[in-house]
Design an enzyme around this catalytic site. Structure first.
Site, mmCIF file in Angstrom:
data_model
loop_
_atom_site.group_PDB
_atom_site.id
_atom_site.type_symbol
_atom_site.label_atom_id
_atom_site.label_comp_id
_atom_site.label_asym_id
_atom_site.label_seq_id
_atom_site.Cartn_x
_atom_site.Cartn_y
_atom_site.Cartn_z
ATOM 1 N N HIS A 47 0.842 -1.205 0.000
ATOM 2 C CA HIS A 47 0.000 0.000 0.000
ATOM 3 C C HIS A 47 0.880 1.261 0.000
ATOM 4 O O HIS A 47 0.743 2.139 -0.856
ATOM 5 C CB HIS A 47 -0.909 -0.013 1.240
ATOM 6 C CG HIS A 47 -1.789 1.194 1.366
ATOM 7 N ND1 HIS A 47 -3.107 1.195 0.974
ATOM 8 C CD2 HIS A 47 -1.535 2.454 1.827
ATOM 9 C CE1 HIS A 47 -3.626 2.397 1.190
ATOM 10 N NE2 HIS A 47 -2.693 3.182 1.712
ATOM 11 N N GLU A 48 1.796 1.318 0.958
ATOM 12 C CA GLU A 48 2.664 2.501 1.038
ATOM 13 C C GLU A 48 3.547 2.607 -0.206
ATOM 14 O O GLU A 48 3.817 3.705 -0.688
ATOM 15 C CB GLU A 48 3.508 2.475 2.319
ATOM 16 C CG GLU A 48 2.703 2.518 3.618
ATOM 17 C CD GLU A 48 1.674 3.653 3.706
ATOM 18 O OE1 GLU A 48 1.913 4.734 3.138
ATOM 19 O OE2 GLU A 48 0.615 3.433 4.343
ATOM 20 N N HIS A 80 1.801 4.580 -2.836
ATOM 21 C CA HIS A 80 1.938 6.027 -2.627
ATOM 22 C C HIS A 80 3.339 6.482 -3.074
ATOM 23 O O HIS A 80 3.501 7.522 -3.706
ATOM 24 C CB HIS A 80 1.779 6.376 -1.144
ATOM 25 C CG HIS A 80 0.357 6.316 -0.639
ATOM 26 N ND1 HIS A 80 -0.647 7.096 -1.156
ATOM 27 C CD2 HIS A 80 -0.209 5.584 0.362
ATOM 28 C CE1 HIS A 80 -1.780 6.849 -0.494
ATOM 29 N NE2 HIS A 80 -1.542 5.935 0.423
ATOM 30 N N GLU A 90 -4.657 7.862 -2.918
ATOM 31 C CA GLU A 90 -5.141 6.594 -2.375
ATOM 32 C C GLU A 90 -5.451 5.609 -3.508
ATOM 33 O O GLU A 90 -5.297 4.405 -3.344
ATOM 34 C CB GLU A 90 -6.371 6.869 -1.503
ATOM 35 C CG GLU A 90 -6.749 5.751 -0.563
ATOM 36 C CD GLU A 90 -5.720 5.416 0.516
ATOM 37 O OE1 GLU A 90 -4.734 6.168 0.692
ATOM 38 O OE2 GLU A 90 -5.901 4.371 1.168
HETATM 39 ZN ZN ZN Z 1 -2.971 5.288 1.887
#
Ligand code: ZN
Length: 507
Positions: A270-271, A274, A300
């Site tokens: 997830h990170e 980003h 996101e």
């Molecule tokens: Zn996030």
């Protein structure tokens, strides 16, 4: 039309001022990164002050009349250039941010940020004690501040609009509300059908997985997916995050749970999503306001695209699962790919948003969004919030928190910032992730075959070309329209869910 020669010094002046402001903010981010990773607890008070000082200096410099004047002087030059031109975009985006920032008096900012720090501390103490009464007066004050903030932008349709614009520029309460209502209508029956079946067995994830091996596996995977360790690093933290100091230094911080394999892996990927966005911004935008994501929701969408559409797919694990098994032979050697795949995609009615699966997750977000609109509208009082929260969990998710700690006090958002504007981005991100992914596969169907071989270069390059490199040159609405040819819509997300979970649960 103004000639370039006449505007060149002004443009250079604006750029150098923006670089200075960027550097001050980036220094504050380094302090924050250190605070969240390596700083001893005793440093907290001084660090909070240091970060606040830097932000204040940056804010004063940015809202100075000199910047306002330069933006005015550069208006004819901007108008002489095509909309897409990088310099025109820089002037336009800077002006938008400037206009927004100058409306907020600096003494309001100072009072509000002191209040947020106090509210956060009260929450950090009250949450483990399950003591909502202790945070209620702080939250009431937060609500006042949030309304006051909105009122710096008179003329709004809904009082939440200025708060939403802070994070998801161009979005309004009415748009989000109708999008969410449509989504809820589609999701609820899917959740019903899935949860009426026996739950997936995820015991294979709840074994002992030593931290060193987990970190090594995560490292190997994200490097393969395209995260550049020469321009980033990965550290441990209690609350995972990504931070951006410059295009050449985009770091991630993650959390490891030795008794749950999913936690570190999915927070890492997830990170990383980003971070790939940050690392993919065009180098020409370095140290300007354009070196940002288009919005919270768009950011996101990139983390969720990698975490869910890629990282929870059968395709992904067909390639990576044998590697994972070599890291954990005693834990996973006898667990089939199918069992593992079902475990990481287990759907259940649950209480905690951050642990929710991709089918129920958005229902958690909608509860928060609706409640904050009611608070802002004045139709719900803070003292009645816990009961309203529990009631919505009962009606929407069929579960009731046994305490406020795992209910209304679970998320830090309302206790560390405004009420309003902080949750809708999660669901907008989920919707956009499916839209972007669909657009990528449509434009380059070969992406799928590459992924089967564990090759993510083509997908990564497509995202760089169409999304990452542009930073925040375009508004979220402009970006999604350019990339997908439509507005934010629920259908790609719903068809993704129907297809994947239809197959998993024979719906
Ligand atoms: Zn996030």
């Amino acid at each position: 039309m103004q000639t370039l020669a006449k505007t060149e010094p002004q443009l250079a002046d604006l750029k150098s001022r923006l670089t200075e402001i960027h550097d001050i903010n980036a220094a504050a981010s380094v302090l924050h990164w250190d605070q969240a990773t390596y700083m001893p607890p005793g440093g907290a008070a001084a660090r909070g002050r240091q970060i606040a000082t830097l932000h204040q200096i940056a804010h004063e410099k940015f809202t100075s009349s000199a910047i306002g004047q330069l933006l005015e002087d550069l208006r004819p030059y901007e108008e002489s250039l095509p909309y897409d031109n990088s310099e025109a975009s820089l002037i336009r985006v800077t002006r938008r941010d400037y206009d927004l920032n100058v409306r907020i008096p600096s003494d309001f900012m100072a009072k509000f940020s002191n209040h947020c720090a106090a509210c956060y501390n009260a929450w950090a103490k009250a949450r483990p004690e399950n003591n909502f009464a202790a945070v209620q007066p702080y939250l009431e004050k937060t609500l006042q501040f949030s309304r006051e903030y909105a009122n710096f932008f008179p003329g709004y349709e809904h009082i939440a609009d200025p708060l939403i614009a802070r994070t998801d520029y161009g979005m309004k309460a009415a748009t989000v509300r109708s999008l969410f209502a449509e989504l809820r209508q589609q999701l609820v029956p899917i959740v019903e059908k899935i949860t009426s079946q026996p739950p997936a067995d995820d015991a294979c994830l709840q074994q002992h997985f030593p931290e060193t091996q987990q970190l090594a596996f995560c490292h190997q995977v994200i490097e393969k997916l395209g995260y550049d360790f020469g321009r980033g690093r990965k550290d441990k933290t209690p609350h995972p995050f990504t931070t951006f100091f410059g295009i050449g230094d985009v770091r991630i911080a993650i959390r490891v749970n030795e008794n749950d394999l999913a936690e570190a892996f999915f927070s890492t990927i997830h990170e990383m999503g980003h971070a790939l966005y940050g690392q993919g911004i065009h180098p020409a935008f370095e140290a300007t306001l354009l070196a940002n994501g288009a919005s919270t929701g768009v950011h996101e969408s990139q983390s969720r695209l990698w975490e869910n559409l890629v990282g929870r797919s059968r395709q992904f694990w067909t390639h990576f699962y044998p590697q994972l098994q070599t890291f954990f032979p005693s834990q996973l050697g006898n667990v089939s790919l199918e069992t593992f795949y079902r475990a990481i995609n287990k759907v259940q009615r649950s209480l905690i948003r951050t642990d929710a699966d991709e089918v129920t997750y958005n229902l958690h977000v909608m509860i928060r969004f609706d409640l904050e609109l009611q608070l802002l509208e004045g139709t719900l009082a803070v003292r009645d919030l816990p009961e309203a929260w529990n009631e919505r969990y009962r009606s929407d998710l069929g579960v009731v928190p046994s305490s406020d700690s795992e209910g209304v006090m679970q998320d830090v958002h309302w206790y560390s910032d405004t009420i309003g504007g902080l949750f809708q981005g999660y669901t907008l991100g989920n919707l956009m992730s499916a839209q972007f992914y669909q657009a990528a596969l449509k434009a380059q169907p070969e992406i799928s075959a590459k992924i089967n071989n564990g090759d993510y270069t083509m997908l990564h390059n497509w995202l760089k070309e169409h999304i990452y490199q542009h930073g925040c040159k375009w508004t979220p609405t402009e970006l999604i329209d350019r990339v997908t040819g439509s507005d934010v819509t629920i259908s790609p997300f719903i068809s993704y869910i129907q297809q994947k979970y239809g197959e998993l649960y024979s719906l």
